[in-house]
Design an enzyme around this catalytic site. Sequence first.
Site, PDB file in Angstrom:
ATOM      1  N   GLU A  69       1.178  -1.214   0.097  1.00  0.00           N
ATOM      2  CA  GLU A  69       0.018  -0.207   0.143  1.00  0.00           C
ATOM      3  C   GLU A  69       0.935   1.403  -0.264  1.00  0.00           C
ATOM      4  O   GLU A  69       2.000   1.406   0.355  1.00  0.00           O
ATOM      5  CB  GLU A  69      -1.215   0.707   1.278  1.00  0.00           C
ATOM      6  CG  GLU A  69      -1.794  -1.455   0.903  1.00  0.00           C
ATOM      7  CD  GLU A  69      -2.659  -0.910   2.587  1.00  0.00           C
ATOM      8  OE1 GLU A  69      -4.339  -1.687   2.261  1.00  0.00           O
ATOM      9  OE2 GLU A  69      -2.717  -0.363   3.431  1.00  0.00           O
ATOM     10  N   CYS A  75       3.600   8.193   0.463  1.00  0.00           N
ATOM     11  CA  CYS A  75       4.393   7.662   1.695  1.00  0.00           C
ATOM     12  C   CYS A  75       4.340   6.221   0.206  1.00  0.00           C
ATOM     13  O   CYS A  75       3.256   5.594   0.162  1.00  0.00           O
ATOM     14  CB  CYS A  75       2.801   7.464   2.263  1.00  0.00           C
ATOM     15  SG  CYS A  75       3.512   6.450   4.510  1.00  0.00           S
ATOM     16  N   CYS A 117       6.481  -6.610   6.849  1.00  0.00           N
ATOM     17  CA  CYS A 117       7.824  -6.720   7.753  1.00  0.00           C
ATOM     18  C   CYS A 117       7.783  -7.453   8.742  1.00  0.00           C
ATOM     19  O   CYS A 117       7.371  -8.376   9.438  1.00  0.00           O
ATOM     20  CB  CYS A 117       6.901  -5.118   8.483  1.00  0.00           C
ATOM     21  SG  CYS A 117       8.364  -3.917   9.683  1.00  0.00           S
ATOM     22  N   CYS A 175       6.429  -4.607  15.368  1.00  0.00           N
ATOM     23  CA  CYS A 175       6.285  -3.473  16.918  1.00  0.00           C
ATOM     24  C   CYS A 175       4.874  -3.876  17.207  1.00  0.00           C
ATOM     25  O   CYS A 175       3.903  -3.963  16.138  1.00  0.00           O
ATOM     26  CB  CYS A 175       6.603  -2.194  15.879  1.00  0.00           C
ATOM     27  SG  CYS A 175       8.514  -1.753  15.365  1.00  0.00           S
ATOM     28  N   CYS A 211       1.929  -1.702  15.987  1.00  0.00           N
ATOM     29  CA  CYS A 211       1.648  -1.412  13.916  1.00  0.00           C
ATOM     30  C   CYS A 211       0.688  -2.208  13.313  1.00  0.00           C
ATOM     31  O   CYS A 211       0.499  -3.500  13.764  1.00  0.00           O
ATOM     32  CB  CYS A 211       2.972  -0.999  13.729  1.00  0.00           C
ATOM     33  SG  CYS A 211       3.005  -1.164  12.139  1.00  0.00           S
ATOM     34  N   GLU A 251      10.490  -1.590   7.101  1.00  0.00           N
ATOM     35  CA  GLU A 251      11.452  -1.348   7.695  1.00  0.00           C
ATOM     36  C   GLU A 251      12.801  -1.228   6.566  1.00  0.00           C
ATOM     37  O   GLU A 251      13.362  -1.994   5.679  1.00  0.00           O
ATOM     38  CB  GLU A 251      12.425  -2.212   8.998  1.00  0.00           C
ATOM     39  CG  GLU A 251      13.393  -1.507   8.822  1.00  0.00           C
ATOM     40  CD  GLU A 251      13.820   0.110   9.392  1.00  0.00           C
ATOM     41  OE1 GLU A 251      14.428   0.931   8.381  1.00  0.00           O
ATOM     42  OE2 GLU A 251      13.023   0.113   9.917  1.00  0.00           O
ATOM     43  N   SER A 264      11.682   6.673   6.706  1.00  0.00           N
ATOM     44  CA  SER A 264      12.022   6.473   8.034  1.00  0.00           C
ATOM     45  C   SER A 264      12.392   5.080   8.829  1.00  0.00           C
ATOM     46  O   SER A 264      12.585   4.361   8.064  1.00  0.00           O
ATOM     47  CB  SER A 264      10.584   6.531   8.743  1.00  0.00           C
ATOM     48  OG  SER A 264      10.537   6.032  10.043  1.00  0.00           O
ATOM     49  N   SER A 286      11.615   6.175  14.143  1.00  0.00           N
ATOM     50  CA  SER A 286      10.127   5.944  15.382  1.00  0.00           C
ATOM     51  C   SER A 286      11.377   5.559  16.673  1.00  0.00           C
ATOM     52  O   SER A 286      11.461   4.786  16.641  1.00  0.00           O
ATOM     53  CB  SER A 286       9.851   5.077  14.791  1.00  0.00           C
ATOM     54  OG  SER A 286       9.320   5.735  13.052  1.00  0.00           O
ATOM     55  N   LEU A 287      11.229   6.508  17.859  1.00  0.00           N
ATOM     56  CA  LEU A 287      11.644   6.521  18.369  1.00  0.00           C
ATOM     57  C   LEU A 287      10.533   5.531  19.189  1.00  0.00           C
ATOM     58  O   LEU A 287      10.108   5.220  20.112  1.00  0.00           O
ATOM     59  CB  LEU A 287      12.271   7.609  20.003  1.00  0.00           C
ATOM     60  CG  LEU A 287      12.294   7.610  20.339  1.00  0.00           C
ATOM     61  CD1 LEU A 287      13.925   7.083  20.519  1.00  0.00           C
ATOM     62  CD2 LEU A 287      12.938   9.357  21.025  1.00  0.00           C
ATOM     63  N   HIS A 288       9.423   6.884  19.821  1.00  0.00           N
ATOM     64  CA  HIS A 288       8.174   6.379  20.875  1.00  0.00           C
ATOM     65  C   HIS A 288       8.017   5.674  21.998  1.00  0.00           C
ATOM     66  O   HIS A 288       7.279   5.547  22.415  1.00  0.00           O
ATOM     67  CB  HIS A 288       7.590   4.840  19.880  1.00  0.00           C
ATOM     68  CG  HIS A 288       7.527   5.708  18.120  1.00  0.00           C
ATOM     69  ND1 HIS A 288       6.553   6.344  17.473  1.00  0.00           N
ATOM     70  CD2 HIS A 288       7.159   4.375  17.246  1.00  0.00           C
ATOM     71  CE1 HIS A 288       6.509   6.101  15.925  1.00  0.00           C
ATOM     72  NE2 HIS A 288       7.582   4.913  16.285  1.00  0.00           N
ATOM     73  N   CYS A 319      -0.766   6.250   9.686  1.00  0.00           N
ATOM     74  CA  CYS A 319       0.528   5.809  10.407  1.00  0.00           C
ATOM     75  C   CYS A 319      -0.164   4.541  11.249  1.00  0.00           C
ATOM     76  O   CYS A 319      -0.689   4.888  11.967  1.00  0.00           O
ATOM     77  CB  CYS A 319       1.204   6.872  11.292  1.00  0.00           C
ATOM     78  SG  CYS A 319       2.593   6.569  11.663  1.00  0.00           S
TER      79      CYS A 319
END
Length: 347
Positions: A93, A106, A113, A117, A120, A165, A196, A219-221, A339
């Site tokens: 996508e 995007c 992936c 995470c 996600c 990633e 990213s 992406s720290l989060h 996101c």
Amino acid sequence: MAEKVNIRDFDLAGLKAYFEKIGDKKFRAIQTYEWLWKKNARSFDEMSNLSIELRNKLKEEFSLPAVSIDATQHSMDGTLKSRFKTHDGHLIEGVVIPTEKRNTACVSSQIGCSLACAFCATGKMDRKRNLTFDEIYDQVALLNEQSEKMYGTKLSNIVYMGMGEPLLNYKNVLKSIEKITASDSMGMSPKRITVSTAGVAKMIKQLGDDNVRFNLAVSLHAATDEKRDKIMAINESNNIAALVEALNYFYDKTKNDITLEYVLLKGENDTLEDAAELVKIYRKIPTHLINVIEYNSVLGIDFEKSDEDSTQIFTDYLVQHKVNVRIRRSRGKDIDAACGQLANKDK
């Protein structure tokens, strides 16, 4: 029977050598190259200024495994989400996000992936394979066509923030950017491209060694290893200290912009203590911006977005401590285009 060679694996010099070998004129190579990268032909039949005989010969000798649009959804806020199909039937996508000042694409870099995470949707999918550089390029070209058709303007920016990633598909991502920024294809400035990563420290350093010209988002989060371990498994092998070191190395080598991405999860990472820890990290890295991101709910995942008061208190604290911060409101939530929501979900 031997598998056909992907014609887009040839650069212009390689195509010239091929046409010379078959006794044809070298300018046919230039015409073919323009069809592949300027005009974004998705089949040899589209190459109308080549003879039918030559087109048939190219079809016999080469493959052109182009990506196609499988479905497109339109959000009430103007966002477009497209599901693409690869030549071997996989789905990915991509999204066009229009604003007054820019139209941003995007794009995805992997089919699925492997990082898992916790918050996600894509992380719930298995990684099937990496996308090739031309498959990534196809996404951008198709989204650019949609942008021109729907909004009357070309893409102004590209973010590698879709499925996968990017730094675990390093060579293809860099080669796709090389093509997107080349003057004989799309010609976009690398300063308008952001890659990213969830934080692959070794490859962040490699970006520095390769002296890339695009921008980097991380992406720290979560601002402590204890909390980041809970929501991002990658932190066990790429902890915050390793990221700080890698990001400073990257900046020393490139001087490119670094953005920290921080999605606010209710009761998980949205307290004043979390904000204070985030300020400490901000002070250690030449970060030009922290994006505080509104969490987008995902079916089957228990996390919730922080309420408005908590979000405001969190960001106010950052501002008070001289942090350049922006609250990034989600776009395309009604079509699962925001996101963390990309998961090839049917309409």
